[in-house]
Design a protein around this motif. Structure first.
Motif, PDB file in Angstrom:
ATOM      1  N   ARG A 195      31.506  43.818  48.176  1.00 24.18           N
ATOM      2  CA  ARG A 195      30.610  44.962  48.142  1.00 24.18           C
ATOM      3  C   ARG A 195      30.347  45.489  46.730  1.00 24.18           C
ATOM      4  NH1 ARG A 195      31.432  48.604  53.612  1.00 24.18           N
ATOM      5  NH2 ARG A 195      31.089  46.892  55.059  1.00 24.18           N
ATOM      6  N   LEU A 196      30.837  44.768  45.753  1.00 19.50           N
ATOM      7  CA  LEU A 196      30.532  45.104  44.368  1.00 19.50           C
ATOM      8  C   LEU A 196      29.227  44.435  43.950  1.00 19.50           C
ATOM      9  CD1 LEU A 196      34.066  44.579  42.766  1.00 19.50           C
ATOM     10  CD2 LEU A 196      32.984  46.771  43.340  1.00 19.50           C
ATOM     11  N   GLU A 197      28.582  45.034  42.962  1.00 19.31           N
ATOM     12  CA  GLU A 197      27.419  44.386  42.370  1.00 19.31           C
ATOM     13  C   GLU A 197      27.859  43.101  41.672  1.00 19.31           C
ATOM     14  OE1 GLU A 197      24.435  45.379  42.760  1.00 19.31           O
ATOM     15  OE2 GLU A 197      24.603  47.472  43.411  1.00 19.31           O
ATOM     16  N   LYS A 198      26.923  42.190  41.454  1.00 18.03           N
ATOM     17  CA  LYS A 198      27.257  40.902  40.846  1.00 18.03           C
ATOM     18  C   LYS A 198      27.927  41.082  39.494  1.00 18.03           C
ATOM     19  CE  LYS A 198      25.320  36.488  39.353  1.00 18.03           C
ATOM     20  NZ  LYS A 198      24.095  35.667  39.195  1.00 18.03           N
ATOM     21  N   LYS A 199      27.381  41.954  38.651  1.00 16.32           N
ATOM     22  CA  LYS A 199      27.953  42.165  37.326  1.00 16.32           C
ATOM     23  C   LYS A 199      29.352  42.751  37.420  1.00 16.32           C
ATOM     24  CE  LYS A 199      23.660  42.654  34.678  1.00 16.32           C
ATOM     25  NZ  LYS A 199      22.837  43.542  33.809  1.00 16.32           N
ATOM     26  N   GLU A 200      29.563  43.609  38.425  1.00 19.42           N
ATOM     27  CA  GLU A 200      30.877  44.201  38.593  1.00 19.42           C
ATOM     28  C   GLU A 200      31.889  43.164  39.067  1.00 19.42           C
ATOM     29  OE1 GLU A 200      29.901  48.839  39.686  1.00 19.42           O
ATOM     30  OE2 GLU A 200      29.630  47.312  41.236  1.00 19.42           O
ATOM     31  N   ARG A 201      31.443  42.227  39.906  1.00 12.55           N
ATOM     32  CA  ARG A 201      32.354  41.160  40.334  1.00 12.55           C
ATOM     33  C   ARG A 201      32.735  40.273  39.148  1.00 12.55           C
ATOM     34  NH1 ARG A 201      28.580  40.540  44.330  1.00 12.55           N
ATOM     35  NH2 ARG A 201      28.143  38.375  43.742  1.00 12.55           N
ATOM     36  N   GLU A 202      31.762  40.008  38.284  1.00 14.50           N
ATOM     37  CA  GLU A 202      32.061  39.214  37.081  1.00 14.50           C
ATOM     38  C   GLU A 202      33.044  39.961  36.187  1.00 14.50           C
ATOM     39  OE1 GLU A 202      28.214  38.599  35.461  1.00 14.50           O
ATOM     40  OE2 GLU A 202      27.676  36.971  36.853  1.00 14.50           O
ATOM     41  N   ARG A 203      32.812  41.268  36.051  1.00 10.37           N
ATOM     42  CA  ARG A 203      33.710  42.079  35.229  1.00 10.37           C
ATOM     43  C   ARG A 203      35.096  42.151  35.869  1.00 10.37           C
ATOM     44  NH1 ARG A 203      36.080  43.013  30.961  1.00 10.37           N
ATOM     45  NH2 ARG A 203      36.745  45.169  30.557  1.00 10.37           N
ATOM     46  N   LEU A 204      35.143  42.178  37.194  1.00  4.48           N
ATOM     47  CA  LEU A 204      36.425  42.193  37.906  1.00  4.48           C
ATOM     48  C   LEU A 204      37.242  40.951  37.568  1.00  4.48           C
ATOM     49  CD1 LEU A 204      38.084  43.769  40.086  1.00  4.48           C
ATOM     50  CD2 LEU A 204      37.021  42.246  41.760  1.00  4.48           C
ATOM     51  N   ARG A 205      36.583  39.807  37.543  1.00  2.86           N
ATOM     52  CA  ARG A 205      37.273  38.559  37.183  1.00  2.86           C
ATOM     53  C   ARG A 205      37.785  38.635  35.746  1.00  2.86           C
ATOM     54  NH1 ARG A 205      37.239  33.323  39.434  1.00  2.86           N
ATOM     55  NH2 ARG A 205      38.727  32.082  38.253  1.00  2.86           N
ATOM     56  N   GLU A 206      36.994  39.219  34.868  1.00  2.00           N
ATOM     57  CA  GLU A 206      37.423  39.377  33.474  1.00  2.00           C
ATOM     58  C   GLU A 206      38.640  40.296  33.375  1.00  2.00           C
ATOM     59  OE1 GLU A 206      34.053  40.837  31.372  1.00  2.00           O
ATOM     60  OE2 GLU A 206      32.908  38.958  31.518  1.00  2.00           O
ATOM     61  N   LEU A 207      38.640  41.358  34.182  1.00  2.00           N
ATOM     62  CA  LEU A 207      39.777  42.278  34.169  1.00  2.00           C
ATOM     63  C   LEU A 207      41.050  41.577  34.633  1.00  2.00           C
ATOM     64  CD1 LEU A 207      38.221  45.570  35.619  1.00  2.00           C
ATOM     65  CD2 LEU A 207      39.007  45.176  33.278  1.00  2.00           C
ATOM     66  N   GLU A 208      40.938  40.727  35.645  1.00  2.00           N
ATOM     67  CA  GLU A 208      42.093  39.965  36.111  1.00  2.00           C
ATOM     68  C   GLU A 208      42.652  39.101  34.978  1.00  2.00           C
ATOM     69  OE1 GLU A 208      40.918  37.648  39.448  1.00  2.00           O
ATOM     70  OE2 GLU A 208      40.665  39.355  40.787  1.00  2.00           O
ATOM     71  N   GLU A 209      41.754  38.404  34.302  1.00  2.00           N
ATOM     72  CA  GLU A 209      42.181  37.514  33.222  1.00  2.00           C
ATOM     73  C   GLU A 209      42.768  38.299  32.059  1.00  2.00           C
ATOM     74  OE1 GLU A 209      38.597  35.393  32.459  1.00  2.00           O
ATOM     75  OE2 GLU A 209      38.786  34.104  34.246  1.00  2.00           O
ATOM     76  N   GLU A 210      42.165  39.463  31.750  1.00  2.00           N
ATOM     77  CA  GLU A 210      42.682  40.295  30.658  1.00  2.00           C
ATOM     78  C   GLU A 210      44.080  40.819  30.984  1.00  2.00           C
ATOM     79  OE1 GLU A 210      39.828  43.353  30.004  1.00  2.00           O
ATOM     80  OE2 GLU A 210      38.292  41.980  29.258  1.00  2.00           O
ATOM     81  N   ALA A 211      44.282  41.253  32.226  1.00  2.00           N
ATOM     82  CA  ALA A 211      45.597  41.747  32.628  1.00  2.00           C
ATOM     83  C   ALA A 211      46.640  40.643  32.521  1.00  2.00           C
ATOM     84  CB  ALA A 211      45.538  42.288  34.058  1.00  2.00           C
ATOM     85  N   ALA A 212      46.282  39.425  32.929  1.00  2.00           N
ATOM     86  CA  ALA A 212      47.214  38.293  32.839  1.00  2.00           C
ATOM     87  C   ALA A 212      47.526  37.977  31.376  1.00  2.00           C
ATOM     88  CB  ALA A 212      46.614  37.072  33.530  1.00  2.00           C
ATOM     89  N   ARG A 213      46.514  38.036  30.515  1.00  2.00           N
ATOM     90  CA  ARG A 213      46.739  37.750  29.088  1.00  2.00           C
ATOM     91  C   ARG A 213      47.648  38.805  28.460  1.00  2.00           C
ATOM     92  NH1 ARG A 213      41.251  36.002  29.132  1.00  2.00           N
ATOM     93  NH2 ARG A 213      40.538  38.077  28.469  1.00  2.00           N
ATOM     94  N   ARG A 214      47.453  40.056  28.845  1.00  2.00           N
ATOM     95  CA  ARG A 214      48.293  41.121  28.275  1.00  2.00           C
ATOM     96  C   ARG A 214      49.756  40.926  28.674  1.00  2.00           C
ATOM     97  NH1 ARG A 214      43.965  44.343  29.789  1.00  2.00           N
ATOM     98  NH2 ARG A 214      45.040  45.073  31.664  1.00  2.00           N
ATOM     99  N   ARG A 215      49.986  40.610  29.946  1.00  2.00           N
ATOM    100  CA  ARG A 215      51.356  40.388  30.394  1.00  2.00           C
ATOM    101  C   ARG A 215      51.983  39.186  29.681  1.00  2.00           C
ATOM    102  NH1 ARG A 215      48.856  41.172  35.661  1.00  2.00           N
ATOM    103  NH2 ARG A 215      49.279  43.261  36.438  1.00  2.00           N
ATOM    104  N   GLN A 216      51.197  38.128  29.536  1.00  2.00           N
ATOM    105  CA  GLN A 216      51.697  36.936  28.852  1.00  2.00           C
ATOM    106  C   GLN A 216      52.035  37.250  27.403  1.00  2.00           C
ATOM    107  OE1 GLN A 216      52.680  34.139  29.809  1.00  2.00           O
ATOM    108  NE2 GLN A 216      52.519  32.654  28.133  1.00  2.00           N
ATOM    109  N   SER A 217      51.163  38.018  26.749  1.00  2.00           N
ATOM    110  CA  SER A 217      51.400  38.375  25.351  1.00  2.00           C
ATOM    111  C   SER A 217      52.670  39.213  25.209  1.00  2.00           C
ATOM    112  CB  SER A 217      50.189  39.137  24.808  1.00  2.00           C
ATOM    113  OG  SER A 217      50.409  39.526  23.461  1.00  2.00           O
TER     114      SER A 217
END
Length: 349
Positions: A195-217
């Motif tokens: 139910r998110l807009e397309k751009k928001e879904r893309e941003r959601l995927r980016e947020l997931e990846e950013e959170a994983a990178r922060r934890r890894q760092s």
């Protein structure tokens, strides 16, 4: 479900409505702080989706465990049924022998062997008959003992089979409950995302990846991998080769390949390919395999994640794992510290 898209504000409202699906008392690690400028509403959606998928992962472990137990119990019941059939055939043969002995006595005029022996006036025949009588008595006693033992065995088999049927039924119910929970959590997560807009879904995927990178760092900066220089054994190399050959295949809960995997389906099949059978679920892998300190970790070890041991990845070296992440994602390489680490186990002992 309507195909209409909604803003993040609406998605947050949906989160509130979906909280009834959250398991009470579930323990999860605090998410890494989002970077400045992140849309707070979208970040809440990400956290909610992440929690729903983790709960689905926990339920998947319960489903897999119940399925594994049910398979074993079904095999045990089949074995018991064969034992019962074999025991019944044996009992029938013993009863036939007892019947034959009774018919032989009837044909002899109904006079027991002991009486005929006493009435004999031939000393030689008397001695010969005494020997045959002792042998006959021994055989009769053995026959009766064998009949009793076989009947006892059959009663034991029947009681055991009844108990196993009850446990099998309980496991079937547990499996059905876990399946329902998995499907509810996945459906709730997919509903939020859809139910998110397309751009928001893309941003959601980016947020997931950013959170994983922060934890890894954060994990790398802690010095956890500074002294990791262990070498993979021959079996571990085979397990790694198998797991990395599955890259790009989809996550499907309960799957063990070859077209799709869940997290523990991938690790158990990888080590099976290396000639080492390990437990099917991540929780059982954590319970039953030897634990290893992180500083002694080496390629091929399994890293168990979250406080409930609901996720697992196979360490491939250089601070990375190969794992099946969650529904909607494919088998991939990821930072070993990108999730909350519970501990490390080593299938090779």
């Amino acid at each position: 479900m309507s195909g209409k898209r909604y803003s993040t504000a609406t998605a947050v409202a949906l989160i509130c409505a979906a909280t009834v699906l959250s398991a009470p008392g579930a323990a999860f690690a605090s998410p890494a702080e989002p970077r400045p400028g992140t849309d707070p509403a979208l970040e809440k959606v990400r956290q909610k989706i992440d929690r729903l998928y983790r709960e689905a992962g926990t339920a998947t472990d319960a489903y897999n465990a119940a399925e594994e137990k049910a398979e074993k119990q079904s095999k045990d019941i089949v074995r018991l049924a064969r034992d019962i059939e074999k025991g019944q055939r044996k009992l029938d043969r013993l009863k036939a022998r007892a019947g034959a002995a009774a018919r032989a006595q009837y044909r002899g005029g109904g006079i027991p062997d002991e009486a005929r022996l006493v009435l004999s006036d031939d000393p030689e025949a008397f001695l010969d008959g005494a020997g045959r009588l002792r042998r006959g008595q021994h055989a009769t006693k053995s026959l009766l003992t064998e009949v009793t033992r076989t009947q006892d065995d059959l009663r034991t088999y029947a009681a055991d089979a009844t108990a196993r049927w009850k446990r099998l039924e309980a496991n079937r119910k547990a499996k059905a409950a876990a399946k329902k929970k998995i499907e509810e959590r996945i459906a709730a997560a997919e509903k939020l995302e859809s139910r998110l807009e397309k751009k928001e879904r893309e941003r959601l995927r980016e947020l997931e990846e950013e959170a994983a990178r922060r934890r890894q760092s954060q994990w790398v900066d802690s010095g956890a991998v500074k002294d990791l220089n262990g070498k993979a054994s021959g079996a571990a190399k085979k397990a790694i080769a198998f797991a990395t050959a599955q890259l790009g295949k989809p996550y499907v809960w309960g799957a063990e390949g070859p077209k799709a995997y869940d997290c523990s389906g991938l690790t158990s099949k990888a080590w099976a390919a290396a000639g080492r059978g390990i437990p099917r679920t991540s929780q059982e892998q954590w319970k039953r395999l030897p634990h290893v300190d992180i500083e002694n970790m080496r390629p091929g070890d399994l890293i168990i994640y979250h406080k409930d041991a609901s996720h697992v990845g196979l360490y491939v070296g250089d601070g990375r794992i190969v794992h099946a992440p969650r529904p909607g994602r494919d088998v991939t390489l990821a930072g070993a510290g990108s999730m909350e680490i519970l501990g490390v186990v080593r299938p090779t002992g």
